[in-house]
Design an enzyme around this catalytic site. Structure first.
Site, PDB file in Angstrom:
ATOM      1  N   GLU A 111       0.842  -1.194   0.000  1.00 18.88           N
ATOM      2  CA  GLU A 111       0.000   0.000   0.000  1.00 18.88           C
ATOM      3  C   GLU A 111       0.872   1.236   0.000  1.00 18.88           C
ATOM      4  O   GLU A 111       2.030   1.177   0.382  1.00 18.88           O
ATOM      5  CB  GLU A 111      -0.832   0.068   1.299  1.00 18.88           C
ATOM      6  CG  GLU A 111      -1.573  -1.162   1.591  1.00 18.88           C
ATOM      7  CD  GLU A 111      -2.213  -1.152   2.973  1.00 18.88           C
ATOM      8  OE1 GLU A 111      -2.207  -0.116   3.655  1.00 18.88           O
ATOM      9  OE2 GLU A 111      -2.709  -2.217   3.342  1.00 18.88           O
ATOM     10  N   LYS A 113       2.103   4.671   1.617  1.00 20.84           N
ATOM     11  CA  LYS A 113       2.172   5.223   2.969  1.00 20.84           C
ATOM     12  C   LYS A 113       1.801   6.691   2.861  1.00 20.84           C
ATOM     13  O   LYS A 113       2.546   7.503   2.314  1.00 20.84           O
ATOM     14  CB  LYS A 113       3.575   5.057   3.535  1.00 20.84           C
ATOM     15  CG  LYS A 113       3.683   5.511   4.978  1.00 20.84           C
ATOM     16  CD  LYS A 113       5.002   5.059   5.584  1.00 20.84           C
ATOM     17  CE  LYS A 113       5.063   5.302   7.068  1.00 20.84           C
ATOM     18  NZ  LYS A 113       4.923   6.694   7.436  1.00 20.84           N
ATOM     19  N   ASP A 115       1.115  10.432   3.936  1.00 22.21           N
ATOM     20  CA  ASP A 115       1.828  11.275   4.883  1.00 22.21           C
ATOM     21  C   ASP A 115       0.909  12.364   5.432  1.00 22.21           C
ATOM     22  O   ASP A 115       0.931  13.507   4.995  1.00 22.21           O
ATOM     23  CB  ASP A 115       3.040  11.892   4.169  1.00 22.21           C
ATOM     24  CG  ASP A 115       4.021  12.483   5.158  1.00 22.21           C
ATOM     25  OD1 ASP A 115       3.877  12.218   6.366  1.00 22.21           O
ATOM     26  OD2 ASP A 115       4.927  13.211   4.721  1.00 22.21           O
ATOM     27  N   TYR A 224      -6.936   0.330   7.664  1.00 24.97           N
ATOM     28  CA  TYR A 224      -6.786  -0.710   8.683  1.00 24.97           C
ATOM     29  C   TYR A 224      -8.122  -0.920   9.393  1.00 24.97           C
ATOM     30  O   TYR A 224      -8.615  -0.005  10.046  1.00 24.97           O
ATOM     31  CB  TYR A 224      -5.695  -0.269   9.671  1.00 24.97           C
ATOM     32  CG  TYR A 224      -5.216  -1.306  10.658  1.00 24.97           C
ATOM     33  CD1 TYR A 224      -5.352  -2.663  10.422  1.00 24.97           C
ATOM     34  CD2 TYR A 224      -4.594  -0.905  11.832  1.00 24.97           C
ATOM     35  CE1 TYR A 224      -4.891  -3.587  11.341  1.00 24.97           C
ATOM     36  CE2 TYR A 224      -4.122  -1.831  12.761  1.00 24.97           C
ATOM     37  CZ  TYR A 224      -4.273  -3.165  12.504  1.00 24.97           C
ATOM     38  OH  TYR A 224      -3.816  -4.089  13.404  1.00 24.97           O
ATOM     39  N   LYS A 310      10.539   3.704   3.264  1.00 20.79           N
ATOM     40  CA  LYS A 310      10.470   5.149   3.034  1.00 20.79           C
ATOM     41  C   LYS A 310      11.189   5.509   1.736  1.00 20.79           C
ATOM     42  O   LYS A 310      12.302   5.056   1.496  1.00 20.79           O
ATOM     43  CB  LYS A 310      11.144   5.892   4.193  1.00 20.79           C
ATOM     44  CG  LYS A 310      10.493   5.626   5.556  1.00 20.79           C
ATOM     45  CD  LYS A 310       9.273   6.469   5.773  1.00 20.79           C
ATOM     46  CE  LYS A 310       9.656   7.797   6.265  1.00 20.79           C
ATOM     47  NZ  LYS A 310       9.181   8.288   7.471  1.00 20.79           N
ATOM     48  N   CYS A 405      23.687  41.150  15.942  1.00 27.64           N
ATOM     49  CA  CYS A 405      22.294  40.780  15.686  1.00 27.64           C
ATOM     50  C   CYS A 405      21.734  41.570  14.505  1.00 27.64           C
ATOM     51  O   CYS A 405      21.848  42.798  14.476  1.00 27.64           O
ATOM     52  CB  CYS A 405      21.464  41.041  16.938  1.00 27.64           C
ATOM     53  SG  CYS A 405      19.711  40.762  16.679  1.00 27.64           S
ATOM     54  N   CYS A 408      18.912  44.059  15.999  1.00 28.69           N
ATOM     55  CA  CYS A 408      19.146  45.157  16.943  1.00 28.69           C
ATOM     56  C   CYS A 408      20.611  45.569  17.030  1.00 28.69           C
ATOM     57  O   CYS A 408      20.951  46.490  17.774  1.00 28.69           O
ATOM     58  CB  CYS A 408      18.608  44.792  18.325  1.00 28.69           C
ATOM     59  SG  CYS A 408      19.568  43.499  19.130  1.00 28.69           S
ATOM     60  N   CYS A 423      21.643  36.353  20.364  1.00 29.44           N
ATOM     61  CA  CYS A 423      21.650  37.790  20.600  1.00 29.44           C
ATOM     62  C   CYS A 423      21.288  37.947  22.074  1.00 29.44           C
ATOM     63  O   CYS A 423      20.209  37.534  22.494  1.00 29.44           O
ATOM     64  CB  CYS A 423      20.605  38.494  19.733  1.00 29.44           C
ATOM     65  SG  CYS A 423      20.276  40.161  20.323  1.00 29.44           S
ATOM     66  N   CYS A 429      15.367  43.715  21.773  1.00 29.17           N
ATOM     67  CA  CYS A 429      15.451  43.077  20.453  1.00 29.17           C
ATOM     68  C   CYS A 429      14.044  42.603  20.055  1.00 29.17           C
ATOM     69  O   CYS A 429      13.481  41.708  20.699  1.00 29.17           O
ATOM     70  CB  CYS A 429      16.442  41.919  20.503  1.00 29.17           C
ATOM     71  SG  CYS A 429      16.654  41.110  18.917  1.00 29.17           S
TER      72      CYS A 429
HETATM   73  S1  IVH Z   1      -0.773   0.643   8.971  1.00 28.91           S
HETATM   74  C1  IVH Z   1      -0.109  -1.498  12.942  1.00 28.91           C
HETATM   75  N1  IVH Z   1      -0.931   1.625   6.550  1.00 28.91           N
HETATM   76  O1  IVH Z   1       2.265   5.448   9.050  1.00 28.91           O
HETATM   77  C2  IVH Z   1      -0.089  -0.842  11.632  1.00 28.91           C
HETATM   78  N2  IVH Z   1      -0.072   3.029   8.268  1.00 28.91           N
HETATM   79  O2  IVH Z   1       4.455   4.386  11.251  1.00 28.91           O
HETATM   80  C3  IVH Z   1      -0.755   0.459  11.622  1.00 28.91           C
HETATM   81  N3  IVH Z   1       0.470   5.310   7.536  1.00 28.91           N
HETATM   82  O3  IVH Z   1       0.906   5.727  12.251  1.00 28.91           O
HETATM   83  C4  IVH Z   1      -0.445   1.358  10.508  1.00 28.91           C
HETATM   84  N4  IVH Z   1      -0.121   5.030   5.439  1.00 28.91           N
HETATM   85  O4  IVH Z   1      -0.148   7.118  10.407  1.00 28.91           O
HETATM   86  C5  IVH Z   1      -0.568   1.862   7.834  1.00 28.91           C
HETATM   87  N5  IVH Z   1      -1.172   2.381   4.369  1.00 28.91           N
HETATM   88  C6  IVH Z   1      -0.825   2.603   5.633  1.00 28.91           C
HETATM   89  C7  IVH Z   1      -0.331   3.860   6.060  1.00 28.91           C
HETATM   90  C8  IVH Z   1       0.049   4.034   7.405  1.00 28.91           C
HETATM   91  C9  IVH Z   1       0.356   5.884   6.340  1.00 28.91           C
HETATM   92  C10 IVH Z   1       1.010   5.978   8.740  1.00 28.91           C
HETATM   93  C11 IVH Z   1       0.165   5.827   9.966  1.00 28.91           C
HETATM   94  C12 IVH Z   1       1.036   5.147  10.994  1.00 28.91           C
HETATM   95  C13 IVH Z   1       2.415   5.346  10.438  1.00 28.91           C
HETATM   96  C14 IVH Z   1       3.244   4.114  10.737  1.00 28.91           C
END
Ligand code: IVH
Length: 683
Positions: A111, A113, A115, A224, A310, A405, A408, A423, A429
Site C-alpha cells: 500500500e 504510505k 503522509d 486498517y 520510506k 544581531c 538590533c 543575541c 530586540c
Molecule cells: S498501517 C499497525 N498503513 O504510518 C499498523 N499506516 O508508522 C498500523 N500510515 O501511524 C499502521 N499510510 O499514520 C498503515 N497504508 C498505511 C499507512 C500508514 C500511512 C502511517 C500511519 C502510521 C504510520 C506508521
C-alpha cells in the site's frame, strides 16, 4: 410531505450525493442543487430541533463553538511501523516473515504510505460515533466534531454487511492543492506558514473551531480495519468490503506473492506517486492474512507483520545566492540560505535552513556555490552538500557567520558547549520580545486565547506591549479592569485603530487573561521562558522548590539535585534570577495574582508513600487518566519512568498492557499493580 419525512429524505439523499462526489468522483447533481438541498435541510432542522441527529449531513459545515478536546483511551493501542530505507531491508523483512510462518504460503499487501495524521474512527450500527487522534498511541484526543466535517468520511454507512461495531484507522490528509492555497492565504495575512501538508492536516484537526476545519477541505484514506467480527481473514479483502460500505480506500493497493513483485510495486510508485493529489512518503507492506498476522505478533513498538519502506528524499542542485539570519524568541540566530529558485518535489524552493555556524563550517559554504537541497517531507528544505566540482574563481567568498544581531545590532554571543549563536539583548530586540510574549500566552503555558502572534505583533508595533506584564496591565490591571467599560475607561489608547481588533476580541482576551490567574505554578514557571526550562523541567523544579522565592534563592548545587537539571540549566536559572528586570517582572505578575507557589491543595496532598519507588505506567485506565496517575506518583514522592528495567519497583497496569512489556516484567519478576491496588496504596 411531513417535515420529518422530508428531513429523512434529504439526509439520505445528501449522504448519497456526498459519497458520489467525494468517494466515487462521480456526482449525479450539480453543486448548486447540492447546496440547495443542504440549505433546505439546515432550515428544516432549525425549525424542528426535535429531529436532531448528530450524524446529519449538516454536521459537515461545522460549528463556531469552541471546544476543548477530551482525552480518550484507544481500545487497541495505535502502534507505528518499523521503517526501512533500502530494497535489501525489504528483502530482510520478506525473509523474516517467511521464516516466521515456517514455510506456509503468504501474501504481502502493498500500500502507499500516506503522509498525514492518523485517525481512528469508531462505528456503531453503521454510524460514526467517535474519532480519536493517535495521541501517545495509548490515548488520543476526541476530535469527532472536526472529523465530521471531512466529506470523504461517512457519517452514516449506506447499507451492507458491516459489523455492528468496528474501528477503522487511516490517515487524514490535506491535499497539495488545498495546502498551497492555504499557505498563500496565510502569507497574505502574515500568518505563519505550514511547513508541509502533514503539519497542516494535524494542525487543522486540532483546531477548536470546526467551522474553520470544514473550510480547510481535508481528505482521508483508510487502511486498517479492526474489530471482533471482521468480514474475512484477509486485510485486503476487508478493505474492499469497507470501500463498499462507503469508505475511501486507496486504489493503489496490491497483493503480492514474491519479493520481486513487492520490489516492482515500490519502483512503480516511487515515480507514480508524484501524480497523486496527496503526500505520500513511502510504501507499507503488510502480511495479508489476519491469522498469520496474529501468528507473527508484535515487538514492543510495532507489528512484526508489517513494515514501512520510506522513499528517498528528492534532491536538487541550485546556487547559493546569499545567507540571511533569523532571530528566535530566546535570541537564537538561525542562518537561512537564499537560493536561485529551483523545482523540487512539486514546489519551487527559494530558501533552506542551515541550522548553525558549525554546519556552515562543515560544508565550507561559499556564496555562489552549487548546493544540494533536500526535502525530507518538509516544505522547508535543508542543504545537504556542496558540489565542489562547480567551484571556480568566479565563486564568491566564504560564508562567515555574522557577529552582530541583524535585528538590533547587539554583538552576538556563543555559550560554552552550545552550537547556536545568541543575541543577548532580550530587553529591546523585537523578535525576542514578541517571541517571549507568544510563548507566555501559548496553550501549554498561560493559555491566553484571542491573542495570536499577529495581535501580539500589532500591539507590539503600536507600542502597547513591552513585555508580558503589559498583557495584565491592559486587560486586567490588578483586578481594576473587569468589564468592557472599565477596559475602555482605564486604557486611554485608541484600540479601535488596530485593524481587526474589536470589542469581541477584547472580551475574549479579558476572559482568558482572568482565567490565566488559575494556571498552576509549574506552568507559570514554564511560561516565564527561562532558557532551557521546558515543561518537564518546570514541573520538577516546582516540586523541589514549591515557591518562586525558594527557586530564586536556590544555590547552584541545590539546583543540580533536581532530576534532569545539569550545569547548563542550573546556570541559566541562576542567570535569570540574578537579573533585576526579571525579579521586577515576577513581582508585577504576582501583584496581578498569578500563581507563584504550589497551591495549598497540592502541598497538603504531598506524602512520601512512594518515596524511592520507580514506577512504570502501562495500559489503559478507567478511573483516572494517565496524566493524573503520573501526577499522583509525583505527589506521593515516587518517580514515573518510561521503560521497564531491573530497577523498576512496580508497574501500574491498566487494561491492555502491551504484550512485550508484560513479558519483560514477568522475566524480571517485577510486580504488577492494578488501578484499585494503587489507589489504596496511596490512600
Ligand atoms: S498501517 C499497525 N498503513 O504510518 C499498523 N499506516 O508508522 C498500523 N500510515 O501511524 C499502521 N499510510 O499514520 C498503515 N497504508 C498505511 C499507512 C500508514 C500511512 C502511517 C500511519 C502510521 C504510520 C506508521
Amino acid at each position: 410531505m411531513e417535515a420529518k419525512e422530508r428531513i429523512e429524505w434529504l439526509r439520505k439523499e445528501l449522504h448519497r450525493h456526498n459519497h458520489n462526489y467525494y468517494i466515487l468522483n462521480n456526482p449525479e447533481i450539480s453543486d448548486l442543487e447540492f447546496d440547495k438541498m443542504m440549505r433546505e435541510l439546515q432550515d428544516l432542522e432549525q425549525t424542528h430541533p426535535e429531529f436532531y441527529d448528530p450524524n446529519s449531513p449538516t454536521m459537515r459545515v461545522g460549528s463556531d463553538l469552541n471546544k476543548e478536546f477530551n482525552q480518550v483511551a484507544h481500545k487497541y493501542p495505535m502502534l507505528s511501523l518499523a521503517n526501512t530505507y533500502s530494497e535489501a531491508e525489504v528483502a530482510d523483512f520478506y525473509e523474516r516473515v517467511k521464516k516466521g510462518l515456517e514455510g506456509e504460503d503468504f501474501e504481502i499487501c502493498c500500500e502507499l504510505k500516506y503522509d498525514g495524521t492518523s485517525i481512528s474512527l469508531i462505528y456503531e450500527d453503521g454510524r460514526l460515533v467517535q474519532a480519536i487522534t493517535r495521541g501517545d498511541g495509548v490515548q488520543g484526543d476526541d476530535v469527532t466534531a472536526n472529523v465530521k466535517t471531512i466529506r470523504s468520511i461517512p457519517l452514516q454507512l449506506a447499507s451492507g454487511d458491516y459489523p455492528r461495531s468496528f474501528e477503522i484507522r487511516g490517515e487524514i490528509l490535506m491535499p497539495w492543492k488545498v495546502f498551497e492555497e492555504l499557505n498563500l492565504e496565510r502569507e497574505a495575512n502574515e500568518e505563519p506558514l505550514f511547513a508541509n501538508p502533514r503539519n497542516a492536516a494535524s494542525g487543522t484537526l486540532k483546531l477548536q473551531n470546526s467551522k474553520e476545519v470544514a473550510r480547510r477541505r481535508l481528505d482521508s484514506y483508510l487502511y486498517y480495519l479492526l474489530g471482533e467480527s471482521l468480514p474475512t481473514d484477509g486485510h485486503f479483502e476487508n478493505l474492499q468490503k469497507a470501500r463498499s460500505w462507503g469508505f475511501k480506500i486507496s486504489d493503489g493497493m496490491k497483493k503480492c506473492k514474491t519479493l520481486q513483485e513487492v520490489l516492482d510495486y515500490i519502483d512503480y510508485w516511487d515515480v507514480e506517486r508524484k501524480n497523486l493529489p496527496v503526500a505520500t512518503d513511502g510504501i507499507v507492506l503488510k502480511v495479508n492474512s489476519l491469522t498469520q498476522q496474529r501468528h507473527l505478533g508484535y515487538t514492543a513498538k510495532s507489528p512484526r507483520w508489517a513494515i514501512a519502506y520510506k522513499f528517498q528524499a528528492e534532491r536538487a542542485l541550485t546556487k547559493l545566492e546569499k545567507v540571511t539570519y533569523q532571530v528566535g524568541r530566546t535570541g537564537v540566530i538561525t542562518p537561512v540560505a537564499n537560493l536561485t529558485p529551483v523545482q523540487l518535489a512539486g514546489t519551487i524552493v527559494k530558501r533552506a535552513s542551515i541550522h548553525n555556524a558549525d554546519v556552515i563550517e562543515g560544508l565550507d559554504l561559499h556564496i555562489g556555490d552549487m548546493v544540494y537541497v533536500e526535502k525530507g517531507g518538509e516544505i522547508i528544505p535543508k542543504i545537504t552538500g556542496v558540489e565542489s566540482s562547480f567551484r571556480n574563481n568566479l565563486t564568491g567568498e566564504k560564508v562567515r557567520f555574522i557577529t552582530v544581531c541583524p535585528e538590533c545590532g547587539t554583538p552576538l554571543v556563543r555559550y560554552e558547549g552550545e552550537a547556536a549563536h545568541y543575541c543577548p539583548n532580550d530587553v529591546t530586540c523585537p523578535p525576542q520580545i514578541k517571541g517571549k510574549i507568544e510563548h507566555f500566552i501559548s496553550r501549554k503555558a498561560m493559555n491566553i486565547d484571542g491573542l495570536g502572534p499577529e495581535t501580539v505583533a500589532l500591539f507590539y508595533n503600536a507600542g502597547y506591549f513591552q513585555d508580558v506584564t503589559s498583557i495584565y496591565n491592559i486587560f486586567y490591571r490588578k483586578g481594576e479592569i473587569q468589564t468592557l467599560d472599565e477596559f475602555y475607561d482605564k486604557n486611554p489608547w485608541e484600540f479601535m485603530n488596530i485593524p481587526g481588533f474589536k470589542s469581541k476580541s477584547v472580551i475574549k482576551i479579558m476572559k482568558s487573561v482572568k482565567n490565566s490567574l488559575l494556571v498552576p505554578y509549574p506552568r507559570v514557571l514554564f511560561a516565564l521562558g527561562i532558557r532551557f526550562v521546558g515543561e518537564t523541567t518546570a514541573k520538577l523544579l516546582a516540586k523541589s522548590f514549591p515557591s518562586i522565592e525558594l527557586l530564586a534563592s536556590a544555590k547552584f548545587q541545590d539546583l543540580l539535585d533536581v532530576e534532569g537539571v545539569g550545569d547548563v540549566i542550573a546556570e541559566s536559572i541562576i542567570r535569570y534570577f540574578a537579573d533585576e528586570r526579571n525579579i521586577h517582572l515576577i513581582s508585577e505578575l504576582k501583584a496581578n495574582g498569578l500563581q507563584f507557589a504550589l497551591s495549598e491543595e497540592t502541598l497538603t496532598e504531598r506524602t512520601d508513600k512512594l518515596s524511592g519507588k520507580s514506577i512504570v505506567i502501562s495500559g489503559v485506565f478507567s478511573k483516572h487518566s494517565r496524566d493524573e496517575y503520573k501526577n499522583m506518583i509525583e505527589i506521593h514522592g515516587g518517580k514515573n519512568i518510561g521503560s521497564i528495567s531491573s530497577k523498576t519497583s512496580f508497574i501500574l497496569a491498566g487494561e491492555n498492557m502491551g504484550p512485550a512489556k508484560l513479558d519483560k516484567a514477568q522475566k524480571l519478576g517485577i510486580p504488577i499493580v492494578n488501578e484499585d491496588d494503587f489507589l489504596s496504596m496511596i490512600e
